[in-house]
Design a protein around this motif. Sequence first.
Motif, short mmCIF file in Angstrom:
data_model
loop_
_atom_site.label_atom_id
_atom_site.label_comp_id
_atom_site.label_asym_id
_atom_site.label_seq_id
_atom_site.Cartn_x
_atom_site.Cartn_y
_atom_site.Cartn_z
N LYS A 29 0.86 8.68 -1.65
CA LYS A 29 2.03 9.32 -2.27
C LYS A 29 1.92 10.84 -2.25
O LYS A 29 2.93 11.53 -2.23
CB LYS A 29 2.21 8.83 -3.71
CG LYS A 29 2.76 7.43 -3.79
CD LYS A 29 2.90 7.00 -5.24
CE LYS A 29 3.34 5.56 -5.33
NZ LYS A 29 3.46 5.10 -6.72
N ALA A 30 0.70 11.35 -2.26
CA ALA A 30 0.50 12.79 -2.22
C ALA A 30 0.67 13.37 -0.82
O ALA A 30 0.76 14.58 -0.66
CB ALA A 30 -0.91 13.13 -2.74
N LEU A 31 0.75 12.49 0.20
CA LEU A 31 0.77 12.95 1.58
C LEU A 31 2.01 12.56 2.36
O LEU A 31 2.27 13.12 3.43
CB LEU A 31 -0.46 12.39 2.33
CG LEU A 31 -1.81 12.77 1.76
CD1 LEU A 31 -2.91 11.96 2.44
CD2 LEU A 31 -2.05 14.25 1.91
N ILE A 32 2.77 11.57 1.87
CA ILE A 32 3.91 11.06 2.63
C ILE A 32 5.15 10.96 1.74
O ILE A 32 5.07 11.04 0.52
CB ILE A 32 3.61 9.67 3.23
CG1 ILE A 32 3.34 8.64 2.13
CG2 ILE A 32 2.47 9.74 4.22
CD1 ILE A 32 3.20 7.20 2.62
N ILE A 87 0.83 -1.21 0.00
CA ILE A 87 0.00 0.00 0.00
C ILE A 87 0.86 1.25 0.00
O ILE A 87 0.60 2.21 -0.74
CB ILE A 87 -0.97 -0.02 1.20
CG1 ILE A 87 -2.00 -1.14 1.01
CG2 ILE A 87 -1.66 1.33 1.38
CD1 ILE A 87 -2.84 -1.44 2.22
N LEU A 88 1.93 1.26 0.81
CA LEU A 88 2.81 2.43 0.86
C LEU A 88 3.41 2.76 -0.50
O LEU A 88 3.53 3.93 -0.86
CB LEU A 88 3.93 2.20 1.88
CG LEU A 88 3.53 2.27 3.35
CD1 LEU A 88 4.66 1.75 4.22
CD2 LEU A 88 3.17 3.69 3.74
N TYR A 89 3.78 1.74 -1.24
CA TYR A 89 4.43 1.97 -2.53
C TYR A 89 3.47 2.14 -3.70
O TYR A 89 3.86 2.67 -4.74
CB TYR A 89 5.42 0.85 -2.83
CG TYR A 89 6.66 0.91 -1.97
CD1 TYR A 89 7.66 1.85 -2.24
CD2 TYR A 89 6.83 0.08 -0.88
CE1 TYR A 89 8.80 1.92 -1.44
CE2 TYR A 89 7.96 0.14 -0.09
CZ TYR A 89 8.95 1.07 -0.38
OH TYR A 89 10.06 1.15 0.40
N SER A 90 2.21 1.71 -3.54
CA SER A 90 1.31 1.76 -4.70
C SER A 90 0.17 2.77 -4.58
O SER A 90 -0.46 3.09 -5.58
CB SER A 90 0.72 0.38 -4.96
OG SER A 90 -0.12 -0.01 -3.89
N SER A 91 -0.10 3.26 -3.39
CA SER A 91 -1.24 4.14 -3.19
C SER A 91 -0.96 5.57 -3.66
O SER A 91 -0.13 6.27 -3.09
CB SER A 91 -1.62 4.18 -1.70
OG SER A 91 -2.54 5.22 -1.46
N ASN A 92 -1.69 6.00 -4.67
CA ASN A 92 -1.55 7.38 -5.14
C ASN A 92 -2.01 8.38 -4.10
O ASN A 92 -1.46 9.47 -3.98
CB ASN A 92 -2.31 7.57 -6.45
CG ASN A 92 -1.62 6.87 -7.60
OD1 ASN A 92 -0.40 6.76 -7.64
ND2 ASN A 92 -2.40 6.38 -8.54
N ALA A 93 -3.02 8.01 -3.33
CA ALA A 93 -3.53 8.90 -2.27
C ALA A 93 -2.45 9.14 -1.23
O ALA A 93 -2.24 10.28 -0.80
CB ALA A 93 -4.78 8.31 -1.63
#
Length: 69
Positions: A45-48, A37-43
């Motif tokens: 990626k915009a926050l972390i 999830i950390l590497y694939s979530s676009n949501a």
Amino acid sequence: MTDLENKIYQAILVSNGIKGADIAVKLGLEKKIVNSILYSSNALKALIRQDNTTYKWHPLAKDDSTPSV
């Protein structure tokens, strides 16, 4: 953002840098699920961001972030 993404984000917000494995322990999940999830979530990626030296995850600084989703 899914409920799981939100839980991961909240774990990052309250820490002073946290590894994916530690997030997994905190949430009672498998490390590979959290890392996926950390590497694939676009949501997320915009926050972390990930520190490439310590491999810890941090929320983006106010001046580093894009407009809220």
